[in-house]
Structure formats: structure tokens, C-alpha cells
Design an enzyme around this catalytic site. Sequence first.
Site, short mmCIF file in Angstrom:
data_model
loop_
_atom_site.label_atom_id
_atom_site.label_comp_id
_atom_site.label_asym_id
_atom_site.label_seq_id
_atom_site.Cartn_x
_atom_site.Cartn_y
_atom_site.Cartn_z
N TYR A 31 17.00 29.63 6.90
CA TYR A 31 15.81 30.35 7.36
C TYR A 31 15.79 30.41 8.88
O TYR A 31 16.05 29.44 9.57
CB TYR A 31 14.54 29.63 6.88
CG TYR A 31 14.24 29.83 5.41
CD1 TYR A 31 14.02 31.09 4.90
CD2 TYR A 31 14.16 28.74 4.56
CE1 TYR A 31 13.73 31.28 3.55
CE2 TYR A 31 13.87 28.90 3.21
CZ TYR A 31 13.65 30.18 2.72
OH TYR A 31 13.37 30.35 1.39
N ARG A 69 -10.78 1.28 15.38
CA ARG A 69 -10.62 2.04 14.15
C ARG A 69 -11.54 1.46 13.07
O ARG A 69 -12.31 2.19 12.45
CB ARG A 69 -9.15 2.00 13.70
CG ARG A 69 -8.81 2.90 12.54
CD ARG A 69 -7.34 2.85 12.19
NE ARG A 69 -6.91 1.54 11.71
CZ ARG A 69 -5.69 1.27 11.26
NH1 ARG A 69 -4.76 2.21 11.26
NH2 ARG A 69 -5.39 0.07 10.83
N LYS A 86 0.84 -1.20 0.00
CA LYS A 86 0.00 0.00 0.00
C LYS A 86 0.87 1.25 0.00
O LYS A 86 2.08 1.18 0.25
CB LYS A 86 -0.92 0.00 1.22
CG LYS A 86 -0.20 0.07 2.55
CD LYS A 86 -1.18 0.05 3.72
CE LYS A 86 -0.43 0.15 5.05
NZ LYS A 86 -1.36 0.19 6.20
N MET A 112 12.59 24.18 1.02
CA MET A 112 11.75 23.37 0.13
C MET A 112 12.59 22.50 -0.79
O MET A 112 12.24 21.34 -1.04
CB MET A 112 10.83 24.27 -0.70
CG MET A 112 9.90 23.48 -1.62
SD MET A 112 8.79 24.53 -2.57
CE MET A 112 7.66 25.09 -1.30
#
Length: 365
Positions: A255, A130, A35, A303
Site C-alpha cells: 500500500y 493519575r 492484567k 491488515m
Amino acid sequence: MARPLTATVDLEAILQNYRYAKKLQPTCKAFAVVKSNAYGHGAVEVSRYLDKEVDAFAVAAIEEAIALRDAGVVSPILLLEGVFEGEEWALCEKHGFWAAIENTQQLDELRASHAKIEKVFLKLDSGMHRLGVDKEAAPSFVTALKESGQVGEVVLMTHFACADDLSDLTTMKQLAYFEQTRQLIGDIESSVANSAAIMKWSVPEGGWIRPGIMLYGISPFAEVSGRAMGLRPAMTLSSKVISTRKVSKGDKVGYGLGYVAAEDHMLATVAVGYGDGYPRHAENGTPMLVGGEPACLAGRVSMDMITVRMQDYSAELAMGEEVVLWGGDVPVEEVADYAGTIGYELVTRMTARPHYRYTRGDHSQ
């Protein structure tokens, strides 16, 4: 020329990890859980490589299963979450998919569809709360499935909430609940074991195990790496140095200027960032290798780029030097720990930006 970011996936390592899972539970048949694009490793490529050996594959949803069939995969495929719409039952019959059932709507839609399904896995809610039916409802579901004349075999399955914590007794309680339910139903095949349970818990003999993260050489346990547990890590994420510069003691980098140079040293900029799936919240000191030598993150993840220093402050850095971000001697579990997450998330969040290269243990394409 392409951006120098590559995810190298060793298909033979995945096959060996599958065999290892079966060796640990020799009386069981085993799904290969692919998956979420095979946990970021490429579901089509992985499944094609394993197709001749696996007992069956498991995916989350029908679109993942159809993609495998379209790619020529012939082994049985289980939809772990079942169908989401009644029309999907006809597709399950057409493609030979197996499916989980966990509620009355899915059951009613199956009967209304008249589709014939070889195996249906009834999900039992043994405590995770769940998905799944409770112990009291399970026998009537099994009866309805068998009496429908549409199902070849019913398997009872459940999922563990805390199998990755060996000090937690929840797994033992869930196993007891599961066995109580089996006694109410009678003779029925079972499927309970995820990667953590396969490796460390005593689970019912026979039936089906569901190795997922362990297939890719990643440990389901926070305190130990997959390699230390006998697994072969399957993915190496690598890039290259695209810029170098000297920073002086006290200089701040990135940053927010969150990294402060403790002394004069060289700094490398590397082509990878959170846009590629590298964790944005990785802390200063997150390990990697540059040119085969220990290095670490120095500054906030951007990024598309990160900045890196060698652990040896006096080491030289060269343009184009290879950077191993995880894999091999840089366990993905350790990188994940520096980012406040788990190895599962790091590999499954990989985007399409890296170039994927597939090897078979011999570094062939």
C-alpha cells in the site's frame, strides 16, 4: 488447516522471571501482575502455571480476577484499580479478592457493603497524578479502614511515573514523599516497586513488589533488551511464508508503494498483519527471521499480510518457511522501536487470531 500464525508462550520462562524478581528484592513478597490477559500471554494459562508458587496475583479489574477464580486459581488476587461499583465489594468478599482504594467513594461503598476484605491497598498519589490520595489525607483513610472492622490489613502503595528513566530524579522525589507519608501513618506495610524499580532502584525493604512486564522477559528500559538484563523472553510470535515472487530493481511494493527495491531480489508474503496485533506503523527494515536467516519488513503492513525481504538479497525464499516476527534472536523491544512504540504495547495488543501454544521450557504442549 489453520492460518499459520502462532504465539508460543514459554510458561517456565515466566516462572523463572518471577523468581528473578524476588531474588532482586529478597525481603519482599511479590505479585505476579497478569492484567490485560497477562500482557497478551494468556492470563488463565499463566496464572494456573504460577499458582502454586506466587505470593499473589494482580489484575486491573474484577472481571479479570473472576476469570482466574473460575479457572481454578486459588492464590490471592489484588484489584489494582479497586472496585468500580459498590456491588463489587460483596464479590471481593465472596472470592477472597484484595482491592486498592484511592478515593472517598470507594471507601464509603466499602463501609456500606459490610464486606470483609483481608487486605486493602491504599493508593498514594506521590506525584504521578493519575490515582491516589495525597499525603495529608492518607492517615485518615488508614484510620477509617482500620476502624471499620471490615479490613484485616492496610497496605500503602504508590506507582512511579519515571522509574524507567534512571537519569530522572522524579522517582527519588516520589520515594521521599512516600516515606514522609509512612511516617505520618506509622507502622504500615508498603508496595511501591514496578518492574523498572525492582531492577534498578533502591526501594523499601519488606512489603510487596509488583513485577509486570519483566515477568514476560521484556525490558522496562528503552535502551536495553530483557535478555540483556537477565530475563527470559516468554513469547515467540511466528508465521509462515505464504507466497514468493521476484521483484526487479525499482519495483515498488505494498500500500502506498512505500518500499522500492534497491536491486533484483526475492520477496516473501507472510501471514500476519495489524489485524493480528503486528504494528501497522512498523518501518521498512523492521527485523525478523525467515528460515532462521535475517530478514526485514519491505512495504507497508496490511491488515492480514506483510511483505519481507532477506537481508541477503541473493537468498532464496521457499513457501511454508517459518518466519519469527519477534522472540528469541528477534527482541520484541527492537521490533517495537521500529514501530515507534514499546514492547508492552506489542504483546498486549495481540488478538485472539494467533494460535496460542504453551510450552514449559521443553517445547511440550
